[in-house]
Design an enzyme around this catalytic site. Structure first.
Site, PDB file in Angstrom:
ATOM      1  N   ARG A  69       0.813  -1.227   0.000  1.00  0.00           N
ATOM      2  CA  ARG A  69       0.000   0.000   0.000  1.00  0.00           C
ATOM      3  C   ARG A  69       0.846   1.277   0.000  1.00  0.00           C
ATOM      4  O   ARG A  69       0.488   2.256  -0.624  1.00  0.00           O
ATOM      5  CB  ARG A  69      -0.874  -0.040   1.265  1.00  0.00           C
ATOM      6  CG  ARG A  69      -1.830   1.112   1.450  1.00  0.00           C
ATOM      7  CD  ARG A  69      -2.692   0.873   2.671  1.00  0.00           C
ATOM      8  NE  ARG A  69      -1.867   0.489   3.814  1.00  0.00           N
ATOM      9  CZ  ARG A  69      -1.290   1.349   4.649  1.00  0.00           C
ATOM     10  NH1 ARG A  69      -1.449   2.640   4.497  1.00  0.00           N
ATOM     11  NH2 ARG A  69      -0.567   0.927   5.665  1.00  0.00           N
ATOM     12  N   LYS A 178       1.392 -19.243   6.878  1.00  0.00           N
ATOM     13  CA  LYS A 178       0.520 -19.558   7.989  1.00  0.00           C
ATOM     14  C   LYS A 178       0.219 -18.271   8.778  1.00  0.00           C
ATOM     15  O   LYS A 178       0.981 -17.333   8.631  1.00  0.00           O
ATOM     16  CB  LYS A 178       1.164 -20.608   8.884  1.00  0.00           C
ATOM     17  CG  LYS A 178       2.492 -20.178   9.515  1.00  0.00           C
ATOM     18  CD  LYS A 178       2.794 -21.056  10.667  1.00  0.00           C
ATOM     19  CE  LYS A 178       2.801 -20.277  11.930  1.00  0.00           C
ATOM     20  NZ  LYS A 178       4.010 -19.512  12.152  1.00  0.00           N
ATOM     21  N   HIS A 208       7.787 -23.157   6.811  1.00  0.00           N
ATOM     22  CA  HIS A 208       9.210 -22.981   6.488  1.00  0.00           C
ATOM     23  C   HIS A 208      10.097 -24.057   7.115  1.00  0.00           C
ATOM     24  O   HIS A 208      11.209 -24.276   6.670  1.00  0.00           O
ATOM     25  CB  HIS A 208       9.691 -21.565   6.843  1.00  0.00           C
ATOM     26  CG  HIS A 208       9.970 -21.336   8.298  1.00  0.00           C
ATOM     27  ND1 HIS A 208       8.999 -21.031   9.204  1.00  0.00           N
ATOM     28  CD2 HIS A 208      11.125 -21.378   9.001  1.00  0.00           C
ATOM     29  CE1 HIS A 208       9.543 -20.891  10.395  1.00  0.00           C
ATOM     30  NE2 HIS A 208      10.838 -21.090  10.310  1.00  0.00           N
ATOM     31  N   LYS A 212      13.987 -26.401   5.817  1.00  0.00           N
ATOM     32  CA  LYS A 212      15.275 -26.446   6.528  1.00  0.00           C
ATOM     33  C   LYS A 212      16.058 -27.672   6.071  1.00  0.00           C
ATOM     34  O   LYS A 212      15.502 -28.766   5.963  1.00  0.00           O
ATOM     35  CB  LYS A 212      15.044 -26.491   8.046  1.00  0.00           C
ATOM     36  CG  LYS A 212      14.541 -25.171   8.616  1.00  0.00           C
ATOM     37  CD  LYS A 212      14.415 -25.248  10.117  1.00  0.00           C
ATOM     38  CE  LYS A 212      13.670 -24.058  10.682  1.00  0.00           C
ATOM     39  NZ  LYS A 212      14.467 -22.871  10.897  1.00  0.00           N
ATOM     40  N   GLU A 246      12.508 -21.723  21.854  1.00  0.00           N
ATOM     41  CA  GLU A 246      13.104 -20.441  21.464  1.00  0.00           C
ATOM     42  C   GLU A 246      13.477 -19.675  22.709  1.00  0.00           C
ATOM     43  O   GLU A 246      12.736 -19.706  23.703  1.00  0.00           O
ATOM     44  CB  GLU A 246      12.088 -19.620  20.674  1.00  0.00           C
ATOM     45  CG  GLU A 246      11.772 -20.209  19.337  1.00  0.00           C
ATOM     46  CD  GLU A 246      10.735 -19.381  18.619  1.00  0.00           C
ATOM     47  OE1 GLU A 246      11.118 -18.394  17.997  1.00  0.00           O
ATOM     48  OE2 GLU A 246       9.541 -19.705  18.727  1.00  0.00           O
ATOM     49  N   ASP A 266       0.816 -21.224  16.607  1.00  0.00           N
ATOM     50  CA  ASP A 266       1.970 -20.589  15.962  1.00  0.00           C
ATOM     51  C   ASP A 266       3.026 -21.617  15.551  1.00  0.00           C
ATOM     52  O   ASP A 266       3.635 -21.484  14.497  1.00  0.00           O
ATOM     53  CB  ASP A 266       2.576 -19.572  16.943  1.00  0.00           C
ATOM     54  CG  ASP A 266       3.657 -18.724  16.294  1.00  0.00           C
ATOM     55  OD1 ASP A 266       3.426 -18.247  15.178  1.00  0.00           O
ATOM     56  OD2 ASP A 266       4.734 -18.542  16.900  1.00  0.00           O
ATOM     57  N   HIS A 271       4.746 -26.542  12.536  1.00  0.00           N
ATOM     58  CA  HIS A 271       6.140 -26.991  12.464  1.00  0.00           C
ATOM     59  C   HIS A 271       6.350 -28.333  13.197  1.00  0.00           C
ATOM     60  O   HIS A 271       6.966 -29.251  12.667  1.00  0.00           O
ATOM     61  CB  HIS A 271       7.094 -25.954  13.076  1.00  0.00           C
ATOM     62  CG  HIS A 271       6.958 -24.578  12.495  1.00  0.00           C
ATOM     63  ND1 HIS A 271       6.587 -24.358  11.189  1.00  0.00           N
ATOM     64  CD2 HIS A 271       7.155 -23.343  13.026  1.00  0.00           C
ATOM     65  CE1 HIS A 271       6.567 -23.052  10.956  1.00  0.00           C
ATOM     66  NE2 HIS A 271       6.897 -22.417  12.062  1.00  0.00           N
ATOM     67  N   LYS A 371       8.290 -20.224  24.002  1.00  0.00           N
ATOM     68  CA  LYS A 371       9.101 -19.006  23.924  1.00  0.00           C
ATOM     69  C   LYS A 371       9.777 -18.811  25.273  1.00  0.00           C
ATOM     70  O   LYS A 371       9.276 -19.289  26.297  1.00  0.00           O
ATOM     71  CB  LYS A 371       8.211 -17.792  23.652  1.00  0.00           C
ATOM     72  CG  LYS A 371       7.424 -17.883  22.357  1.00  0.00           C
ATOM     73  CD  LYS A 371       8.081 -17.115  21.253  1.00  0.00           C
ATOM     74  CE  LYS A 371       7.231 -17.110  20.003  1.00  0.00           C
ATOM     75  NZ  LYS A 371       8.031 -16.995  18.780  1.00  0.00           N
TER      76      LYS A 371
HETATM   77  C1  BG6 Z   1       7.381 -18.988  12.973  1.00  0.00           C
HETATM   78  C2  BG6 Z   1       6.635 -18.505  14.171  1.00  0.00           C
HETATM   79  O1  BG6 Z   1       6.558 -19.746  12.130  1.00  0.00           O
HETATM   80  O2  BG6 Z   1       8.469 -19.800  13.392  1.00  0.00           O
HETATM   81  C3  BG6 Z   1       7.557 -17.736  15.093  1.00  0.00           C
HETATM   82  O3  BG6 Z   1       5.566 -17.678  13.760  1.00  0.00           O
HETATM   83  C4  BG6 Z   1       8.760 -18.564  15.444  1.00  0.00           C
HETATM   84  O4  BG6 Z   1       6.876 -17.343  16.281  1.00  0.00           O
HETATM   85  C5  BG6 Z   1       9.405 -19.108  14.185  1.00  0.00           C
HETATM   86  O5  BG6 Z   1       9.667 -17.716  16.130  1.00  0.00           O
HETATM   87  C6  BG6 Z   1      10.502 -20.092  14.519  1.00  0.00           C
HETATM   88  O6  BG6 Z   1      11.184 -20.378  13.336  1.00  0.00           O
HETATM   89  P1  BG6 Z   1      12.724 -20.688  13.358  1.00  0.00           P
HETATM   90  O7  BG6 Z   1      13.054 -20.987  11.939  1.00  0.00           O
HETATM   91  O8  BG6 Z   1      13.408 -19.457  13.874  1.00  0.00           O
HETATM   92  O9  BG6 Z   1      12.890 -21.846  14.284  1.00  0.00           O
END
Ligand code: BG6
Length: 534
Positions: A69, A178, A208, A212, A246, A266, A271, A371
């Site tokens: 935008r 997502k 994603h 990896k 994390e 999330d 994942h 987290k």
């Molecule tokens: C994302 C989440 O899909 O994956 C994030 O939305 C998270 O909250 C992230 O931090 C973790 O990905 P990676 O590749 O850093 O382990």
């Protein structure tokens, strides 16, 4: 020749096999990033496209168009992206000279994504660009927008005549980030809406984690070696643990999204369950996208609660509270920017799951993500059963207290990040006159063997969309199966007035998660800590 290690001649062009792509052989495409002024585009997408280009995987004609935008010229966008790629890309600072070559591929178009009328001009502008660059057959539209714009954007793209029909030679693929829905019902609703506009083979749902390097290696490790696979079943495996931890809390600006999402939506639903599917699936008959995804979905369909008692016994949630980490105060979740100060959103989720099939019946899968844990570490730990007879014992002392203990069980550990590795733990004899056990570990560390930096997940995935290879993307039935398993847990949590259990920031999560394993005499495996990126 049966049993030979010499590969049989193949008549298949390598491009038709997943993951078989040579530099310089990729398809030309116009790649448009919708929502180009967001974080994802600057941190991940454009740096990944730059790396592909640098490694020779982005074809000469391909062009990248940022669509958002905020009014911006091509040059302003190029300058911004130069800074972003230098900061977030894997090649560090990019020289002006090199950037000038790549920048010719970058364009920017100003569009209010929620204004369908503006897409007509966008369609025209894409055509002009394609004419000027000699493109025209293939388009990849990446939806890096907030999820509420997925449907309106797709509809506006359709109305502006940008979705080619089946008979057309033109190809359109759309990538969706997502969250794809926030529970089973909303995911089905979203799918129905998109299904009216796009065919399944045009929809690329990205996770994603599947891009990896070490995650892709799970399949190769399991099905490219013959020594471990015969052990991957209920006869030999005691249980499996999957950890995605994390150390960071909520990143600047993400509080609003995260507070409506939480650890389960999330990370765990996508994942972690994708990792589980890869570690537990049957070998596909062919290494082909369809066959691999068929096998993954069978695992997700067979997911079952860890126990038949209350959900709260096999599904634990937590939220980090304030703490002092390394002498510095760390905010609790409720104090984070844009988070409701009374929020009950979980920042930690742990589940005990079963896979109700012949191979895995009775084997618990413990899944956890959180987290503000002590480290950023993603690992899959497979614990094997102990030998049927404990012939050997050893003395282990804790201070003055010594006891005779059995050998530790064998473990196979896939370290996905950081310091990617595969380790095997086993027992050896401590040298000396007695039969004392010594736990030993054999490590294969990527950094010891491969000197070049590993490609980023988004590189692999963007390359695959351009080539039309959806192996590493989630098919709709996989996504539904994952939601089908997670939705009852989310509902039970939403209706539980107790809220999540607090854990101190910088620790491994709430006591309830330890208790969940302790009930069967197990405990969470403590990852070997290295310094991670986050
Ligand atoms: C994302 C989440 O899909 O994956 C994030 O939305 C998270 O909250 C992230 O931090 C973790 O990905 P990676 O590749 O850093 O382990």
């Amino acid at each position: 020749m049966a049993g030979s290690h010499v590969a049989a001649a193949t008549t298949l062009p390598t491009e038709s096999l997943p993951g078989m792509v040579q530099p310089g052989s990729t398809d030309d495409a116009l790649i448009a990033i919708f929502g180009a002024s967001g974080d994802l585009s600057a941190r991940k997408l454009v740096p990944a496209l730059f790396s592909l280009w640098k490694d020779g995987f982005l074809s000469a004609k391909s062009s990248i168009v940022g669509v958002a935008r905020r009014p911006k010229t091509d040059d302003e966008y190029r300058t911004e992206m130069h800074a972003a790629v230098s900061k977030f890309g894997r090649f560090g600072e990019i020289s002006a000279e090199e950037w000038a070559k790549f920048a010719q591929k970058l364009f920017y178009r100003t569009v209010n994504l929620d204004q369908p009328d503006e897409y007509v001009g966008l369609a025209k502008s894409f055509e002009e660009l394609e004419k000027a660059t000699g493109l025209g057959e293939r388009r990849v539209f990446y939806m890096a927008t907030s999820p509420d714009l997925f449907v309106p954007t797709a509809e506006a793209i359709y109305k502006a005549g940008m979705v080619p029909d089946r008979r057309s030679r033109q190809i359109l693929r759309m990538v969706f980030e997502k969250p794809f829905g926030h529970d089973l019902e909303s995911a089905q609703h979203l799918q129905r809406k998109l299904g009216r506009i796009l065919r399944e083979e045009q929809i690329y749902r990205i996770d994603h984690y599947l891009g990896k390097e070490t995650v892709q290696n799970i399949l190769l490790f399991r099905f490219g070696n013959s020594i471990f696979e015969p052990l991957f079943n209920r006869n030999h495996i005691d249980h499996v643990q999957i950890t995605v931890a994390e150390s960071q809390g909520i990143e600047q600006g993400r509080g609003g999204y995260y507070d409506t999402s939480g650890a389960m939506r999330d990370v765990l639903q996508n994942h972690v369950l994708q990792l589980l599917a890869l570690i537990a699936m049957e070998p596909p008959s062919f290494f082909r996208g369809k066959d691999i995804r068929d096998e993954k979905v069978k695992v997700l369909d067979a997911l079952a609660p860890g126990s038949l008692t209350s959900i709260h016994e096999w599904a634990i949630r937590g939220q980090y509270g304030p703490a002092t980490i390394g002498g510095k105060p760390a905010a609790g979740y409720r104090q984070e920017d844009r988070v409701n100060p009374n929020s009950n959103t979980e920042t930690y989720a742990a589940l005990e799951a079963r896979i109700d099939n012949w191979r895995w019946a009775g084997v618990p899968f413990y899944l956890r993500t959180g987290k503000r844990m002590p480290a950023r570490v993603s690992e899959i730990t497979i614990q094997f059963k102990s030998p049927p007879l404990h012939l050997f014992k050893t003395v282990e002392c804790d201070g003055d207290m010594c006891e005779l203990v059995d050998s530790r069980p064998n473990m196979l550990i896939f370290r996905i990040q950081p310091s990617e590795a595969i380790s095997l733990q086993f027992s050896t004899k401590r040298p000396g006159m007695q039969y004392q056990i010594h736990p030993a570990r054999m490590d294969f560390a990527y950094e010891d063997v491969f000197t070049s930096s590993l490609p980023e997940a988004y590189e692999r995935l963007l390359l695959d969309v351009t080539r039309g290879d959806s192996t590493l993307f989630m098919r709709n039935d996989e996504l539904e199966a994952a939601w089908r398993f997670c939705t009852p847990v989310l509902n039970a949590w939403a209706n539980d007035p107790k809220g999540p259990e607090l854990y101190e920031a910088g620790t491994w999560g709430p006591a309830g998660a330890d208790a969940m394993l302790a009930r069967t005499g197990r405990r969470w495996y403590a990852p070997k800590l290295n310094s991670g990126k986050k």
